[in-house]
Design an enzyme around this catalytic site. Structure first.
Site, PDB file in Angstrom:
ATOM      1  N   GLU A   1     -13.576 -25.254 -13.297  1.00  0.00           N
ATOM      2  CA  GLU A   1     -12.610 -23.934 -11.436  1.00  0.00           C
ATOM      3  C   GLU A   1     -14.247 -23.026 -11.389  1.00  0.00           C
ATOM      4  OE1 GLU A   1     -10.137 -22.886 -10.911  1.00  0.00           O
ATOM      5  OE2 GLU A   1     -10.337 -20.796 -10.495  1.00  0.00           O
TER       6      GLU A   1
ATOM      7  N   TRP B   1      -0.886 -23.563   9.200  1.00  0.00           N
ATOM      8  CA  TRP B   1      -2.038 -24.151   8.941  1.00  0.00           C
ATOM      9  C   TRP B   1      -2.279 -26.317   9.533  1.00  0.00           C
ATOM     10  CZ3 TRP B   1      -3.001 -27.832   5.062  1.00  0.00           C
ATOM     11  CH2 TRP B   1      -3.757 -28.402   4.286  1.00  0.00           C
TER      12      TRP B   1
ATOM     13  N   HIS C   1     -23.660 -40.486 -17.226  1.00  0.00           N
ATOM     14  CA  HIS C   1     -22.384 -41.455 -15.971  1.00  0.00           C
ATOM     15  C   HIS C   1     -22.330 -41.617 -15.481  1.00  0.00           C
ATOM     16  CE1 HIS C   1     -21.533 -42.879 -20.482  1.00  0.00           C
ATOM     17  NE2 HIS C   1     -21.364 -41.869 -21.212  1.00  0.00           N
TER      18      HIS C   1
ATOM     19  N   LYS D   1     -14.168 -22.325  -7.258  1.00  0.00           N
ATOM     20  CA  LYS D   1     -14.752 -20.887  -6.860  1.00  0.00           C
ATOM     21  C   LYS D   1     -15.942 -21.196  -6.270  1.00  0.00           C
ATOM     22  CE  LYS D   1     -11.489 -20.092  -7.577  1.00  0.00           C
ATOM     23  NZ  LYS D   1     -10.774 -20.573  -8.188  1.00  0.00           N
TER      24      LYS D   1
ATOM     25  N   ARG E   1      -0.031 -18.448   4.259  1.00  0.00           N
ATOM     26  CA  ARG E   1       0.808 -20.270   4.046  1.00  0.00           C
ATOM     27  C   ARG E   1      -0.087 -20.751   5.267  1.00  0.00           C
ATOM     28  NH1 ARG E   1       6.040 -19.776   1.490  1.00  0.00           N
ATOM     29  NH2 ARG E   1       6.115 -21.600   2.701  1.00  0.00           N
TER      30      ARG E   1
ATOM     31  N   ASN F   1       7.556 -25.958   9.752  1.00  0.00           N
ATOM     32  CA  ASN F   1       6.955 -26.048   8.202  1.00  0.00           C
ATOM     33  C   ASN F   1       7.479 -26.656   7.690  1.00  0.00           C
ATOM     34  OD1 ASN F   1       5.457 -25.348   5.963  1.00  0.00           O
ATOM     35  ND2 ASN F   1       6.666 -24.398   4.790  1.00  0.00           N
ATOM     36  N   GLY F   2       6.428 -27.997   7.996  1.00  0.00           N
ATOM     37  CA  GLY F   2       6.498 -29.146   6.549  1.00  0.00           C
ATOM     38  C   GLY F   2       6.142 -30.106   7.167  1.00  0.00           C
TER      39      GLY F   2
ATOM     40  N   CYS G   1       3.227 -23.407   6.376  1.00  0.00           N
ATOM     41  CA  CYS G   1       2.404 -22.279   7.734  1.00  0.00           C
ATOM     42  C   CYS G   1       4.216 -21.598   7.061  1.00  0.00           C
ATOM     43  CB  CYS G   1       3.697 -23.094   8.957  1.00  0.00           C
ATOM     44  SG  CYS G   1       2.742 -24.301   9.695  1.00  0.00           S
TER      45      CYS G   1
ATOM     46  N   LYS H   1      -3.873 -19.215   1.068  1.00  0.00           N
ATOM     47  CA  LYS H   1      -3.622 -19.341  -0.293  1.00  0.00           C
ATOM     48  C   LYS H   1      -2.306 -19.624  -0.714  1.00  0.00           C
ATOM     49  CE  LYS H   1      -3.377 -16.135  -4.118  1.00  0.00           C
ATOM     50  NZ  LYS H   1      -4.519 -16.808  -4.668  1.00  0.00           N
TER      51      LYS H   1
ATOM     52  N   GLU I   1     -14.764 -23.537  -3.192  1.00  0.00           N
ATOM     53  CA  GLU I   1     -13.961 -22.336  -1.927  1.00  0.00           C
ATOM     54  C   GLU I   1     -14.674 -21.689  -0.963  1.00  0.00           C
ATOM     55  OE1 GLU I   1      -9.331 -22.194  -4.053  1.00  0.00           O
ATOM     56  OE2 GLU I   1     -11.821 -21.604  -4.709  1.00  0.00           O
TER      57      GLU I   1
HETATM   58  C1  G6P Z   1      -4.005 -23.080  -2.780  1.00  0.00           C
HETATM   59  C2  G6P Z   1      -4.488 -22.403  -3.069  1.00  0.00           C
HETATM   60  C3  G6P Z   1      -5.702 -22.603  -4.812  1.00  0.00           C
HETATM   61  C4  G6P Z   1      -4.002 -22.593  -5.778  1.00  0.00           C
HETATM   62  C5  G6P Z   1      -3.342 -23.922  -5.481  1.00  0.00           C
HETATM   63  C6  G6P Z   1      -2.189 -23.940  -6.454  1.00  0.00           C
HETATM   64  O1  G6P Z   1      -4.180 -24.823  -3.025  1.00  0.00           O
HETATM   65  O2  G6P Z   1      -5.524 -21.853  -2.391  1.00  0.00           O
HETATM   66  O3  G6P Z   1      -6.047 -21.097  -5.005  1.00  0.00           O
HETATM   67  O4  G6P Z   1      -4.631 -22.732  -7.407  1.00  0.00           O
HETATM   68  O5  G6P Z   1      -3.035 -23.790  -3.887  1.00  0.00           O
HETATM   69  O6  G6P Z   1      -1.609 -22.833  -6.192  1.00  0.00           O
HETATM   70  P1  G6P Z   1      -0.108 -21.953  -6.876  1.00  0.00           P
HETATM   71  O7  G6P Z   1       0.496 -20.816  -6.039  1.00  0.00           O
HETATM   72  O8  G6P Z   1       0.962 -23.747  -6.935  1.00  0.00           O
HETATM   73  O9  G6P Z   1      -0.784 -22.247  -7.895  1.00  0.00           O
END
Ligand code: G6P
Length: 608
Positions: A481, A75, A504, A485, A27, A99-100, A2, A603, A488
């Protein structure tokens, strides 16, 4: 996981709290709330489900005012995102935001229920509010009450507490989750990160683990967990408070995809000479340190982890250095063996990802030669903890789905791999790599022209339920990746596989409705990928091939070929990821999802 913001001022602070929360929404954005101490020394709390803009609306129709208060954007970890689980949580004279994760919350909850405290939420955080109330005795001052409560908490926390009879102060505490105190001229602020502070003040004190502070308008007193006063001078941030706009684009993600060329231009200008990499781009005297490295250990999460997997291919191809890439949430809990002369590299866009922060802390107490971080956010926790750091200079990345941070990480990692290759000199490739990087801006311009093809392809994907992305070598992490994407932001189930692994297991999923994307830059693995894709075609799968190989591949109903611009071997991952980002973006447009803030995600993941 958060964002926390708070302020103590001589004037009303509601607007400041909302402004601070907007900056911390990356966050988490499930629910939001704030508590203020009113003129009559009462705690006034407002909470809502949804985003900070909902809280702003609520506040505009309420009469809640105050000069001291705390605010939170959530969050959900414990308890669904609803009103009763929103922060702040109150008990008796206290209101708190957290937060935590409180690991012993179940245990404490049972004890507190027996003492008569009534829980109104499903969160672990509410325990803190009741614990504080349970520690109140006539003899104890506010600091002693908080110390007594902290003594019973296990887990990670950044915590802010207000008490109705102390209208001029906020108590903050931190253990494993970041919290900064911003020292302004006529107000003092608290925030989860520096960005939320810089429009107010540049002077700040980051709380260290197991520290707490009493924050008032004109004063900040720091204490250790035993209540002993500590002195530490404030830092001055070098960052400026620029607001980030969409610049005419529909979404931040779209803007960030198209910014990638400018970022590479900047790297070429700032980090490259005419034929070589400029000296010490990884920090003062880093070139000397890198010369002595025999092993490299990357640790990261999400997209940053995918970037590290590509670096593993580069480093082992270019030098005789052994390289490992690992997910931070695994690394932090396992037993590690660290050979001499190993470099630990943390990769993180935000520099605030909890698992990566813990990993860096673990690495600091292990046998590594040095800790290097590759981060986008200057003065972030990971940057502060590292011996050396490389700032990606990608500018703020707002979209939750990372795009420009990924390519900026790749450039940094290609430069690191090349610098490391100098000492082992398996090949002398520095000139060649610098030359290839300098071709990237033009190649990216051509790659962006594929957007129209990606729109057509996205239309074909929008109603699919599953997708496979395949690659070999450095294209395998690009397949990972690409799948990340797509899932997500479009919520389509997607998996990335090393193409050779297809038979496999995943081949069992292939049928006429399953699109399979093959990433096939022109290299020594083309024939192997092609034969894997034939296995798909033989099972009536739909095949999409991205390649710059001049081949006589016949397009047909089941095979689509997307011709990529020609590019050098080392820069291929940076080129091939672009259409993958555009594809996901356009699938999400068709599916009308919330592209910049996808459901259930955040994020920056500040809890484990
Ligand atoms: C979250 C974000 C991702 C990011 C990951 C690692 O899951 O949504 O986009 O790749 O965290 O974040 P960082 O800030 O450590 O690269």
């Amino acid at each position: 996981m958060c964002g926390i913001f708070g302020a103590v001022s001589s004037v009303d602070i509601q607007k400041d709290l909302i402004e601070g929360l907007f900056k911390l929404e990356y966050r988490g954005y499930d629910s939001a709330g704030l508590s203020l101490i009113s003129k009559s020394s009462k705690i006034k709390r407002i909470r809502c489900t949804g985003k900070v803009k909902e809280l702003k609306k609520l506040l505009s129709t309420s009469k809640v005012t105050g000069k001291c208060g705390i605010a939170h954007t959530r969050w959900a970890t414990h308890g669904i995102p609803n009103l009763r689980n929103s922060h702040p949580h109150n008990s008796g004279p206290f209101s708190i935001v957290h937060n935590g994760i409180i690991e012993n919350s179940d245990e404490l909850k049972l004890i507190l229920i027996k003492k008569g405290f009534k829980f109104t939420s499903d969160t672990d955080s509410e325990v803190i509010a009741h614990l504080l109330a349970s520690c109140v005795t006539k003899k104890k001052g506010l600091l002693e009450i908080v110390l007594a409560a902290l003594d019973k908490l296990k887990g990670s926390f950044a915590l802010a507490v207000i008490h109705q009879d102390n209208p001029d102060s906020i108590i903050v505490a931190s253990n494993g989750s970041p919290l900064l105190i911003g020292i302004g001229k006529s107000a003092t602020y608290i925030a989860s990160d520096i960005h939320a502070l810089i429009s107010k003040t540049k002077k700040y004190i980051p709380l260290e683990d197991n520290e707490l502070a009493i924050v008032s308008r004109n004063n900040v007193s720091l204490y250790n967990q035993k209540g002993k006063k500590i002195t530490r001078s404030p830092l001055i941030t070098k960052q400026s408070s620029k607001t980030v706009s969409k610049n005419g684009f529909k979404h931040y993600m779209q803007k960030e995809i198209f910014e990638q060329k400018d970022i590479i231009d900047r790297v070429i200008k700032d980090r490259l000479g005419s034929k070589t990499i400029l000296p010490n781009i990884f920090g003062p005297k880093s070139d000397v340190m890198l010369k002595s490295i025999k092993h490299v250990h990357f640790v990261a999460c999400g997209t940053s982890y995918n970037a590290s997997l590509i670096a593993k291919y580069w480093i082992e191809e270019l030098s005789d250095i052994m390289c490992t890439a690992e997910i931070a949430s695994e690394y932090r809990y396992r037993t590690i063996n660290v050979p001499n002369d190993t470099l630990f590299v943390a990769i993180s866009q935000s520099g605030e990802t909890a698992d990566t922060i813990y990993s860096v802390k673990k690495a600091k107490s292990s046998n590594y030669k040095s800790i290097l971080s590759i981060c986008n956010v200057p003065e972030s926790t990971i940057t502060r903890l590292s011996d050396y750091s490389y700032l990606m200079q990608a500018g703020p990345e707002i979209s939750v789905a990372s795009t420009k941070a990924f390519t900026s990480q790749l450039i940094a990692l290609l430069l690191l791999s090349t610098t490391l290759s100098r000492s082992s000199a398996k090949y002398s490739v520095e000139y060649e790599i610098v030359k290839q990087i300098k071709t990237l801006p033009k190649i990216l311009d051509k790659t962006f022209e594929l957007e129209k093809d990606m729109k057509i392809m996205a239309k074909q994907f929008k109603n699919k339920h599953h997708t496979l992305f395949l690659g070999r070598g450095a294209s395998y992490p690009i397949a990972l990746e690409a799948a990340l994407k797509l899932k997500e932001i479009s919520y389509i189930h997607a998996e990335g596989y090393a193409a050779g692994e297809l038979k496999h297991g995943p081949l069992a999923l292939v049928d006429k409705d399953m699109p399979v994307v093959g990433l096939m830059p022109d290299n020594n693995l083309v024939n192997q990928v092609l034969s894997n894709l034939s296995e798909v075609k033989a099972r009536h799968g739909l095949v999409y091939i991205f390649t710059n190989k001049k081949m006589k591949l016949k397009k047909n109903d089941k095979t689509k070929i997307i011709t990529m611009p020609a590019c050098g071997h080392y820069i291929a991952p940076l080129v091939y990821v672009i259409p993958m980002q555009l594809l996901s973006y356009h699938v999400a447009i068709f599916k009308k999802t919330n592209i910049d803030q996808p459901r259930n995600l955040a994020k920056s993941v500040t809890v484990e």
